[in-house]
Scaffold this active site. Structure first.
Site, PDB file in Angstrom:
ATOM      1  N   LEU A 140       0.822  -1.206   0.000  1.00 53.36           N
ATOM      2  CA  LEU A 140       0.000   0.000   0.000  1.00 53.36           C
ATOM      3  C   LEU A 140       0.855   1.254   0.000  1.00 53.36           C
ATOM      4  O   LEU A 140       0.441   2.304  -0.462  1.00 53.36           O
ATOM      5  CB  LEU A 140      -0.894   0.024   1.238  1.00 53.36           C
ATOM      6  CG  LEU A 140      -2.001  -1.033   1.259  1.00 53.36           C
ATOM      7  CD1 LEU A 140      -2.576  -1.143   2.650  1.00 53.36           C
ATOM      8  CD2 LEU A 140      -3.072  -0.692   0.253  1.00 53.36           C
ATOM      9  N   GLY A 172       6.362   3.662   4.147  1.00 58.45           N
ATOM     10  CA  GLY A 172       6.501   4.717   5.147  1.00 58.45           C
ATOM     11  C   GLY A 172       7.917   4.824   5.635  1.00 58.45           C
ATOM     12  O   GLY A 172       8.781   4.052   5.235  1.00 58.45           O
ATOM     13  N   GLY A 173       8.138   5.783   6.488  1.00 61.13           N
ATOM     14  CA  GLY A 173       9.470   5.996   7.040  1.00 61.13           C
ATOM     15  C   GLY A 173       9.918   4.810   7.881  1.00 61.13           C
ATOM     16  O   GLY A 173      11.092   4.593   8.085  1.00 61.13           O
ATOM     17  N   PRO A 188       7.490  -0.785   4.960  1.00 62.15           N
ATOM     18  CA  PRO A 188       6.370  -0.885   4.030  1.00 62.15           C
ATOM     19  C   PRO A 188       5.069  -1.292   4.722  1.00 62.15           C
ATOM     20  O   PRO A 188       5.088  -1.892   5.795  1.00 62.15           O
ATOM     21  CB  PRO A 188       6.822  -1.974   3.062  1.00 62.15           C
ATOM     22  CG  PRO A 188       7.793  -2.791   3.840  1.00 62.15           C
ATOM     23  CD  PRO A 188       8.437  -1.887   4.832  1.00 62.15           C
ATOM     24  N   VAL A 189       3.959  -0.969   4.064  1.00 53.45           N
ATOM     25  CA  VAL A 189       2.640  -1.342   4.564  1.00 53.45           C
ATOM     26  C   VAL A 189       1.958  -2.188   3.492  1.00 53.45           C
ATOM     27  O   VAL A 189       1.966  -1.834   2.309  1.00 53.45           O
ATOM     28  CB  VAL A 189       1.793  -0.094   4.872  1.00 53.45           C
ATOM     29  CG1 VAL A 189       0.454  -0.495   5.467  1.00 53.45           C
ATOM     30  CG2 VAL A 189       2.532   0.829   5.815  1.00 53.45           C
ATOM     31  N   LYS A 222       1.693  -3.391   8.938  1.00 52.80           N
ATOM     32  CA  LYS A 222       2.846  -2.479   8.953  1.00 52.80           C
ATOM     33  C   LYS A 222       4.052  -3.303   9.342  1.00 52.80           C
ATOM     34  O   LYS A 222       4.151  -3.802  10.455  1.00 52.80           O
ATOM     35  CB  LYS A 222       2.619  -1.345   9.952  1.00 52.80           C
ATOM     36  CG  LYS A 222       3.736  -0.340   9.955  1.00 52.80           C
ATOM     37  CD  LYS A 222       3.299   0.962  10.571  1.00 52.80           C
ATOM     38  CE  LYS A 222       3.660   1.010  12.033  1.00 52.80           C
ATOM     39  NZ  LYS A 222       3.291   2.276  12.655  1.00 52.80           N
ATOM     40  N   ASP A 279       2.981  14.002  14.942  1.00 57.71           N
ATOM     41  CA  ASP A 279       3.118  13.914  13.491  1.00 57.71           C
ATOM     42  C   ASP A 279       1.744  13.883  12.839  1.00 57.71           C
ATOM     43  O   ASP A 279       1.455  13.048  11.999  1.00 57.71           O
ATOM     44  CB  ASP A 279       3.929  12.679  13.117  1.00 57.71           C
ATOM     45  CG  ASP A 279       4.517  12.796  11.718  1.00 57.71           C
ATOM     46  OD1 ASP A 279       5.055  11.812  11.217  1.00 57.71           O
ATOM     47  OD2 ASP A 279       4.404  13.886  11.121  1.00 57.71           O
TER      48      ASP A 279
END
Ligand code: NAG
Ligand code: NAG
Ligand code: NAG
Ligand code: NAG
Ligand code: NAG
Ligand code: NAG
Ligand code: NAG
Ligand code: NAG
Length: 727
Positions: free
Chosen positions: A513, A516-517, A520-521, A535, A632
């Site tokens: 999907l 991210g930092g 991966p997701v 996640k 965040d």
């Protein structure tokens, strides 16, 4: 007749004395040998007095043995030399120098004569006998009876008993009617205040007044007495002297002196009996303790004085500060308790009722260097700590993080000579305790595994049980070969690695999907048909087991319709995965910043999204069991469910990843520029207010449909970010 002559003679002598001593005409001068102008009574003198290796100009009590200084001209100028001359000119009083006249006193009009009054006031008059300057209008650290401290004016303590230059404390008559003490060089805010007359809001032009009977009181602008600081009523007979002074140590006192008894100054009243009360007496990272009622400064454990001779410099730590971040194996950390109170400058406050959770939370957070625990709140704080003092009466407990070398001779600065034997003893004790703990953990965990996991019981596990269970799991890789998904407390499910692999078709690209930092997701579908988002935390993210546990505990505690729902987790060797509810509508930015999709967001939807985010944030800040600062908040962290209901995601991550902050300067900054409040972005200061700031930015984005600069230049322009679905 003879008597009358007598009286006349006396009157003549008196007049002569007055002429000589209290009427100083323009053009007169003083040198360091012919050094003073006395008051008529002979009690007060204006002129040179010794200061350091030279002289200063001021007013002092010449009539008593101590020669107490009550006023100093240009107190912060360097001492003047032996050959100096003080000249009384029409413009005031000056020291002629090679460069010209150095004015110590500047009169507001042409001065023609001066007088050292019996009150201790030195006054310059013009030819019309009007006052053009008086020392009473320019107090330094002392007030004399009859003198007033006007609104907006301050007294500053002296550096030391012998050095009358400006020290480190002040007493201010504020324009709001309050008389307050602060350290020097601080704003007039209550954080710094350590004495107040509690008359705030009494209006402008309140004055501090000093009566002849030792009465210190505040008058408002109508001349009404609004506060008695001292009661007054002290004897006013001849020979009694009073003065009020803010002392070197920061406390202001009323002193009396009896000339007849040739006595010393004695304290009639003081603003505080506790000499540790003045803030700033001890420098950063040191705290004040009373030893035989005298204040002394002590360093935090394992800190050392910056400057042995001057305690206001404070203390610095004597172990490597970044050892935590760099995971220096030569140090371990413990929390040491100190009976003390400090300024509250916490960056995070968690609602916790267990002291050990509070301590543990700090040990696991590299940002945290001290915690304060009061039974319900755990406040985490960074260094430096300020305004500390020992306080046995406080219910709050302070714990300071200290670095301890794991090998006794790693750091010669820490282990004192001769203490090796002791260190060995501690190692033995430590080993014994460690072994005992290990046995306990093993027993408990095997018991739990048997009882909770394999028997299929679904009794909720407590946090501690969960922690211990996970601890035991770490060494054995996969969840003890667990093949079926297990249930844990807090409605958390432990997913087997096999089931996650199956759900995501072995983490295939099609199911990815976003990136991210933190890794991966993936989208996945369980055999039950439920859609999930996985996640997968990067191995190099630096997130250790403890952080992972933190996040789990934090997230499982958080239950709100506007927060994303965590189903469970999966641990496989070094790999850790969080399993969330899948959000079919991706994230807010997916809609907001795309011109066609944005049309789907009508005003009602936008309003509902804003409200949902606000509700979620309010819950995080106020109504959850722990106070969580998101740090965040941004459009890509707002996920949307099938009804376009917003769900805040990624909460708690910022806190968990804090120790990556330094490294993150290159790859990922904790928080996102554009959403970060200026004080957080620039100084790293954050609180719930930082989230509110980010929320404000978010609201503007939702209303305007325009993203902040950062977004347009970064993720969006190069299209590499698939809109942070779940990271
Ligand atoms: C002081 O001396 C000046 C001139 O030297 C004179 O004009 C003034 O009246 C005197 N003041 C008093 C109070 O004696
Ligand atoms: C000291 O000053 C006074 C007045 O300024 C002057 O009359 C006197 O002569 C001076 N004495 C000495 C020793 O210089
Ligand atoms: C005072 O003496 C110092 C040297 O001790 C000298 O430099 C200075 O010029 C002298 N000042 C006056 C006003 O004579
Ligand atoms: C306070 O005093 C100042 C100066 O005397 C005056 O200008 C001002 O109007 C006064 N303020 C009030 C509220 O009385
Ligand atoms: C001062 O007196 C004025 C009227 O003379 C009145 O309006 C005001 O409330 C008084 N202020 C205070 C602080 O008492
Ligand atoms: C302050 O003390 C005086 C007596 O010294 C008294 O008359 C006055 O009422 C007191 N004022 C206040 C505000 O307490
Ligand atoms: C101690 O250090 C402070 C800060 O530099 C300085 O202002 C102060 O004068 C020093 N105090 C003494 C007694 O030297
Ligand atoms: C730990 O100590 C050893 C020597 O005892 C040293 O060689 C090593 O560099 C130290 N490690 C760190 C990270 O400072």
């Amino acid at each position: 007749m003879a008597c009358l002559a007598c009286l006349l003679a006396l009157a003549f002598v008196a007049a002569e004395a007055q002429q000589m001593q209290s009427n100083i005409s323009q053009g007169s001068s003083l040198t360091t040998t012919n050094s003073t102008w006395l008051s008529r009574s002979g009690l007060y003198a204006f002129g040179f007095y010794r200061q350091g290796d030279g002289y200063a100009v001021g007013i002092f009590l010449a009539g008593i043995p101590q020669k107490t200084v009550v006023w100093t001209a240009n107190r912060d100028d360097p001492p003047v030399s032996n050959n100096a001359t003080l000249l009384f000119t029409g413009d005031g009083l000056a020291l002629p120098t090679a460069e010209g006249q150095n004015y110590l006193v500047k009169s507001s009009g042409s001065a023609s004569y001066a007088s050292m009054l019996n009150s201790g006031n030195f006054v310059l008059y013009n030819s019309g006998r009007e006052i053009v300057w008086q020392s009473f209008d320019h107090p330094t650290d002392t007030l004399l009876p009859g003198q007033r401290l006007l609104s907006g004016n301050e007294l500053f303590s002296a550096k030391s008993e012998a050095d009358h230059s400006t020290g480190i404390f002040r007493l201010k008559m504020q324009n709001d009617g309050n008389l307050v003490q602060y350290p020097v060089d601080t704003p007039d805010t209550s954080v710094y205040a350590f004495y107040s007359s509690l008359t705030v809001g009494q209006g402008e032009n309140v004055t501090l007044n000093f009566g002849a009977d030792g009465h210190l009181y505040l008058l408002n602008r109508n001349g009404t007495n609004i506060r008695n600081i001292t009661d007054g009523g002290l004897p006013t007979d001849e020979g009694k002297l009073y003065l009020m002074r803010i002392d070197v140590g920061g406390i202001f006192r009323l002193y009396s002196h009896d000339l007849k008894k040739n006595a010393i100054w004695s304290v009639e009243w003081e603003s505080s009996k506790d000499k540790c009360v003045p803030k700033g007496l001890c420098g950063l990272n040191s705290y004040c303790v009373l030893i035989d009622l005298e204040p002394d400064c002590k360093c935090l454990p394992r800190f050392k004085s910056v400057n042995q001779g001057n305690q206001t410099f404070g203390c610095e730590r004597n172990f490597v500060a970044d050892a935590c971040i760099n995971r220096n194996e030569n140090f371990t950390y413990t929390m040491e308790e100190l009976e003390s109170t400090w300024e509250d400058d916490s960056y995070m406050s968690l609602r916790l009722s267990d002291k050990d959770d509070c301590i543990q939370g700090c040990l696991e957070d590299c940002d945290c260097e001290a915690v304060f625990f009061d039974g319900t709140n755990c406040r985490k704080q960074r260094l430096p700590l300020r305004f500390g003092r020992r306080d046995k009466g406080t219910s709050e407990r302070a714990f300071i993080k200290v670095g301890v070398p794991t090998k006794p001779d790693t750091d010669p600065r820490i282990v004192q000579p001769g203490s090796k034997k002791k260190a060995h003893k501690w190692i033995w004790i430590g080993t014994a305790i460690g072994a005992a703990l290990l046995v306990m953990v093993l027993c408990i965990s095997s018991y739990l595994l048997r009882r909770k996991l394999f028997s299929g019981e679904t009794n909720p596990m407590s946090e501690n049980e969960m922690l211990e269970w996970m601890e035991s799991d770490r060494s054995t890789g996969d969840v003890k070969g667990l093949q079926n998904d297990g249930k844990m407390g807090n409605n958390l499910t432990i997913f087997s690695y096999a089931s996650v692999v199956a759900a995501t078709t072995n983490f295939s690209e099609e199911n990815k999907l976003g990136q991210g930092g933190f890794g991966p997701v993936y989208k996945g579908k369980l055999v039950t048909g439920r859609e999930i988002a996985v996640k997968r935390l990067s191995r190099c993210s630096g997130q250790g087991t403890s952080e992972f546990k933190n996040e789990l505990i934090l997230i499982s505690e958080l239950q709100h319709t506007n927060l994303v729902h965590l189903f469970g987790f999966c641990i496989h060797g070094e790999e850790r995965m969080l399993i969330y509810a899948y959000m079919p509508n991706k994230s807010l930015d997916y809609f907001l910043f795309d011109s066609t999709r944005a049309m789907l967001l009508d005003w009602t939807k936008r309003f509902n999204i804003i409200e949902g985010i606000a509700q979620g944030l309010l819950y995080l800040h106020k109504y959850s069991r722990m106070r969580v600062i998101h740090r965040d908040l941004k459009a890509s962290n707002i996920l949307l469910d099938e009804y376009m209901k917003p769900k805040i995601s990624d909460f708690g991550l910022a806190r968990i990843f804090t120790h990556n902050e330094l490294e993150a300067n290159t790859n990922r900054i904790v928080g996102t520029y554009g959403y970060m409040s200026p004080e957080y972005a620039m100084e790293g200061i954050f609180s719930i207010k930082s989230d509110v700031y980010s929320f404000g930015v978010l609201v503007l984005e939702i209303i305007s449909g325009m993203g902040v600069m950062e977004r347009r230049q970064g993720a969006r322009a190069n299209g590499s970010n698939t809109k942070g679905f779940m990271y």
